[in-house]
Design a protein around this motif. Structure first.
Motif, PDB file in Angstrom:
ATOM      1  N   SER A 215       0.808  -1.222   0.000  1.00 11.17           N
ATOM      2  CA  SER A 215       0.000   0.000   0.000  1.00 11.17           C
ATOM      3  C   SER A 215       0.839   1.270   0.000  1.00 11.17           C
ATOM      4  CB  SER A 215      -0.945   0.012   1.204  1.00 11.17           C
ATOM      5  OG  SER A 215      -0.233  -0.040   2.428  1.00 11.17           O
ATOM      6  N   GLN A 216       1.995   1.260   0.679  1.00 10.10           N
ATOM      7  CA  GLN A 216       2.851   2.451   0.749  1.00 10.10           C
ATOM      8  C   GLN A 216       4.333   2.059   0.705  1.00 10.10           C
ATOM      9  OE1 GLN A 216       1.968   5.194   3.935  1.00 10.10           O
ATOM     10  NE2 GLN A 216      -0.187   5.356   3.409  1.00 10.10           N
ATOM     11  N   PRO A 217       4.770   1.433  -0.380  1.00  5.31           N
ATOM     12  CA  PRO A 217       6.153   0.933  -0.422  1.00  5.31           C
ATOM     13  C   PRO A 217       7.209   2.023  -0.319  1.00  5.31           C
ATOM     14  CG  PRO A 217       5.119   0.783  -2.585  1.00  5.31           C
ATOM     15  CD  PRO A 217       4.039   1.107  -1.614  1.00  5.31           C
ATOM     16  N   ARG A 218       6.970   3.173  -0.928  1.00  2.00           N
ATOM     17  CA  ARG A 218       7.968   4.246  -0.879  1.00  2.00           C
ATOM     18  C   ARG A 218       8.120   4.772   0.543  1.00  2.00           C
ATOM     19  NH1 ARG A 218       7.831   8.784  -5.403  1.00  2.00           N
ATOM     20  NH2 ARG A 218       8.452   6.901  -6.535  1.00  2.00           N
ATOM     21  N   GLU A 219       7.007   4.984   1.230  1.00  4.42           N
ATOM     22  CA  GLU A 219       7.054   5.468   2.604  1.00  4.42           C
ATOM     23  C   GLU A 219       7.703   4.440   3.526  1.00  4.42           C
ATOM     24  OE1 GLU A 219       6.243   7.938   6.041  1.00  4.42           O
ATOM     25  OE2 GLU A 219       6.689   8.237   3.908  1.00  4.42           O
ATOM     26  N   LEU A 220       7.376   3.167   3.331  1.00  4.31           N
ATOM     27  CA  LEU A 220       7.982   2.123   4.153  1.00  4.31           C
ATOM     28  C   LEU A 220       9.488   2.078   3.930  1.00  4.31           C
ATOM     29  CD1 LEU A 220       7.876  -0.239   6.097  1.00  4.31           C
ATOM     30  CD2 LEU A 220       7.200  -1.719   4.194  1.00  4.31           C
ATOM     31  N   ALA A 221       9.924   2.181   2.683  1.00  2.00           N
ATOM     32  CA  ALA A 221      11.360   2.179   2.396  1.00  2.00           C
ATOM     33  C   ALA A 221      12.042   3.372   3.062  1.00  2.00           C
ATOM     34  CB  ALA A 221      11.600   2.198   0.896  1.00  2.00           C
ATOM     35  N   ARG A 222      11.388   4.527   3.062  1.00  3.32           N
ATOM     36  CA  ARG A 222      11.968   5.712   3.705  1.00  3.32           C
ATOM     37  C   ARG A 222      12.155   5.469   5.201  1.00  3.32           C
ATOM     38  NH1 ARG A 222      10.555   9.615   6.871  1.00  3.32           N
ATOM     39  NH2 ARG A 222       8.371   8.954   6.948  1.00  3.32           N
ATOM     40  N   ILE A 223      11.143   4.889   5.839  1.00  2.21           N
ATOM     41  CA  ILE A 223      11.238   4.611   7.277  1.00  2.21           C
ATOM     42  C   ILE A 223      12.346   3.608   7.563  1.00  2.21           C
ATOM     43  CG2 ILE A 223      10.007   3.580   9.233  1.00  2.21           C
ATOM     44  CD1 ILE A 223       7.420   4.781   8.006  1.00  2.21           C
ATOM     45  N   LEU A 224      12.456   2.582   6.732  1.00  5.97           N
ATOM     46  CA  LEU A 224      13.520   1.592   6.920  1.00  5.97           C
ATOM     47  C   LEU A 224      14.894   2.241   6.789  1.00  5.97           C
ATOM     48  CD1 LEU A 224      12.105  -1.477   4.940  1.00  5.97           C
ATOM     49  CD2 LEU A 224      12.108  -1.112   7.412  1.00  5.97           C
ATOM     50  N   ALA A 225      15.057   3.095   5.789  1.00  6.58           N
ATOM     51  CA  ALA A 225      16.341   3.769   5.608  1.00  6.58           C
ATOM     52  C   ALA A 225      16.652   4.676   6.797  1.00  6.58           C
ATOM     53  CB  ALA A 225      16.336   4.566   4.309  1.00  6.58           C
ATOM     54  N   GLU A 226      15.641   5.347   7.329  1.00 12.30           N
ATOM     55  CA  GLU A 226      15.853   6.229   8.473  1.00 12.30           C
ATOM     56  C   GLU A 226      16.184   5.439   9.735  1.00 12.30           C
ATOM     57  OE1 GLU A 226      12.551   8.870   8.880  1.00 12.30           O
ATOM     58  OE2 GLU A 226      13.193  10.128   7.193  1.00 12.30           O
ATOM     59  N   SER A 227      15.762   4.183   9.804  1.00 12.04           N
ATOM     60  CA  SER A 227      16.098   3.368  10.974  1.00 12.04           C
ATOM     61  C   SER A 227      17.599   3.148  11.072  1.00 12.04           C
ATOM     62  CB  SER A 227      15.376   2.021  10.912  1.00 12.04           C
ATOM     63  OG  SER A 227      15.956   1.135   9.962  1.00 12.04           O
ATOM     64  N   VAL A 228      18.282   3.174   9.939  1.00 18.39           N
ATOM     65  CA  VAL A 228      19.734   3.034   9.933  1.00 18.39           C
ATOM     66  C   VAL A 228      20.378   4.235  10.617  1.00 18.39           C
ATOM     67  CG1 VAL A 228      21.771   2.814   8.486  1.00 18.39           C
ATOM     68  CG2 VAL A 228      19.633   1.736   7.790  1.00 18.39           C
ATOM     69  N   ALA A 229      19.860   5.434  10.322  1.00 14.45           N
ATOM     70  CA  ALA A 229      20.391   6.637  10.957  1.00 14.45           C
ATOM     71  C   ALA A 229      20.157   6.602  12.448  1.00 14.45           C
ATOM     72  CB  ALA A 229      19.735   7.864  10.344  1.00 14.45           C
ATOM     73  N   THR A 230      19.006   6.054  12.871  1.00 16.01           N
ATOM     74  CA  THR A 230      18.707   5.925  14.298  1.00 16.01           C
ATOM     75  C   THR A 230      19.740   5.041  14.979  1.00 16.01           C
ATOM     76  OG1 THR A 230      16.343   6.212  13.892  1.00 16.01           O
ATOM     77  CG2 THR A 230      16.982   5.173  15.959  1.00 16.01           C
ATOM     78  N   SER A 231      20.086   3.938  14.308  1.00 12.42           N
ATOM     79  CA  SER A 231      21.055   2.998  14.889  1.00 12.42           C
ATOM     80  C   SER A 231      22.435   3.627  15.001  1.00 12.42           C
ATOM     81  CB  SER A 231      21.144   1.739  14.020  1.00 12.42           C
ATOM     82  OG  SER A 231      19.914   1.061  14.019  1.00 12.42           O
ATOM     83  N   ALA A 232      22.734   4.571  14.118  1.00 16.51           N
ATOM     84  CA  ALA A 232      24.066   5.175  14.104  1.00 16.51           C
ATOM     85  C   ALA A 232      24.231   6.265  15.159  1.00 16.51           C
ATOM     86  CB  ALA A 232      24.359   5.755  12.721  1.00 16.51           C
ATOM     87  N   LEU A 233      23.131   6.713  15.785  1.00 16.69           N
ATOM     88  CA  LEU A 233      23.216   7.761  16.782  1.00 16.69           C
ATOM     89  C   LEU A 233      23.968   7.256  18.011  1.00 16.69           C
ATOM     90  CD1 LEU A 233      19.591   9.212  16.643  1.00 16.69           C
ATOM     91  CD2 LEU A 233      21.662  10.267  15.729  1.00 16.69           C
ATOM     92  N   PRO A 234      24.787   8.100  18.635  1.00 17.68           N
ATOM     93  CA  PRO A 234      25.478   7.668  19.856  1.00 17.68           C
ATOM     94  C   PRO A 234      24.500   7.413  20.971  1.00 17.68           C
ATOM     95  CG  PRO A 234      25.758  10.031  19.491  1.00 17.68           C
ATOM     96  CD  PRO A 234      25.100   9.481  18.265  1.00 17.68           C
ATOM     97  N   SER A 235      24.768   6.399  21.808  1.00 16.69           N
ATOM     98  CA  SER A 235      23.878   6.076  22.913  1.00 16.69           C
ATOM     99  C   SER A 235      24.194   6.947  24.123  1.00 16.69           C
ATOM    100  CB  SER A 235      24.033   4.600  23.279  1.00 16.69           C
ATOM    101  OG  SER A 235      25.370   4.319  23.589  1.00 16.69           O
TER     102      SER A 235
END
Length: 235
Positions: A215-235
């Motif tokens: 239903s929203q593949p482009r939006e889902l892909a954007r969220i998945l890509a942004e999850s990588v940036a979240t993981s890269a943030l310092p804890s």
């Protein structure tokens, strides 16, 4: 570049991710959609839940993947969550897409009125059969998208739904994103709500139904890509 191992929910194989994979590839990532044993082009391969966990772990190890984001949709959140614990420092993040999550000693069918599913599995030679278009109504899907899901669906091995999960550590310790699709239900299930209290987990909402890869593949892909940036943030 991040390796995304994409695992669809019940009855579906790797092809469910075609549009999402194209978007991730265009953004410079490496999507690796995976068909689990017994489904789609892997029909005829005997499978229980731990088979599916091994499918995911074996794919990561066979390809010697690093910086892996494991993505599990619906049923597949259960084997993906277990696999995420088992791949060690290869894991960058695990993303649950409107999915179930593994609970140690519990199956996919635990915790909700699932007697009709168990009966259907018994009556269909151990498989959970595909469903008709009415099952997908109200989920933000066009008629064409519903027809595509049905065309891609295959009977799902029942043992994967009835066998218990096996966790080796608290799931809340993993770096995780939970994507809640609001047309399916506005609130995460209680076990997920509890996990979201962890500092390692984040909640992302999508204004669509239970099959956002259609239903929203482009939006889902954007969220998945942004999850990588979240993981890269310092804890």
């Amino acid at each position: 570049m991040t390796n995304f191992v994409l695992v669809a929910g019940a009855r579906l194989g790797a092809s469910a991710w075609d549009e999402v994979a194209a978007e991730l590839r265009a953004a410079g990532h490496e999507p690796r959609p995976l068909t689990l044993s017994g489904l789609a082009e892997m029909r005829g391969v005997a499978a229980g839940q731990q088979t599916h966990v091994r499918d995911i772990v074996d794919e990561v190890e066979r390809l010697d993947l690093r910086e892996v984001v494991l993505v599990g949709h619906s049923y597949s959140g259960i084997p993906v969550g277990q696999a995420a614990e088992r791949i060690g420092d290869r894991l960058a993040r695990v993303v649950f897409v409107d999915s179930s999550v593994p609970v140690d000693g519990e199956s996919f069918l635990s915790g909700w009125p699932s007697g009709h599913v168990r009966k259907a599995i018994e009556e269909n030679d151990g498989f959970w059969r595909p469903v008709g278009p009415e099952h997908y109504a109200g989920q933000g899907l066009t008629d064409e998208q519903i027809a595509r899901i049905i065309d891609l669906s295959s009977p799902h091995p029942g043992a994967t739904l009835t066998e218990p999960a096996v966790l080796t550590r608290p799931l809340g310790e993993l770096p995780a994103t939970y994507i809640k699709c609001l047309l399916d239900d506005e609130e995460p299930m209680p076990v997920v709500a509890e996990l979201l209290k962890s500092e390692s987990w984040e909640l992302v909402e999508m204004d669509t139904g239970h099959w956002p890869m259609f239903s929203q593949p482009r939006e889902l892909a954007r969220i998945l890509a942004e999850s990588v940036a979240t993981s890269a943030l310092p804890s």
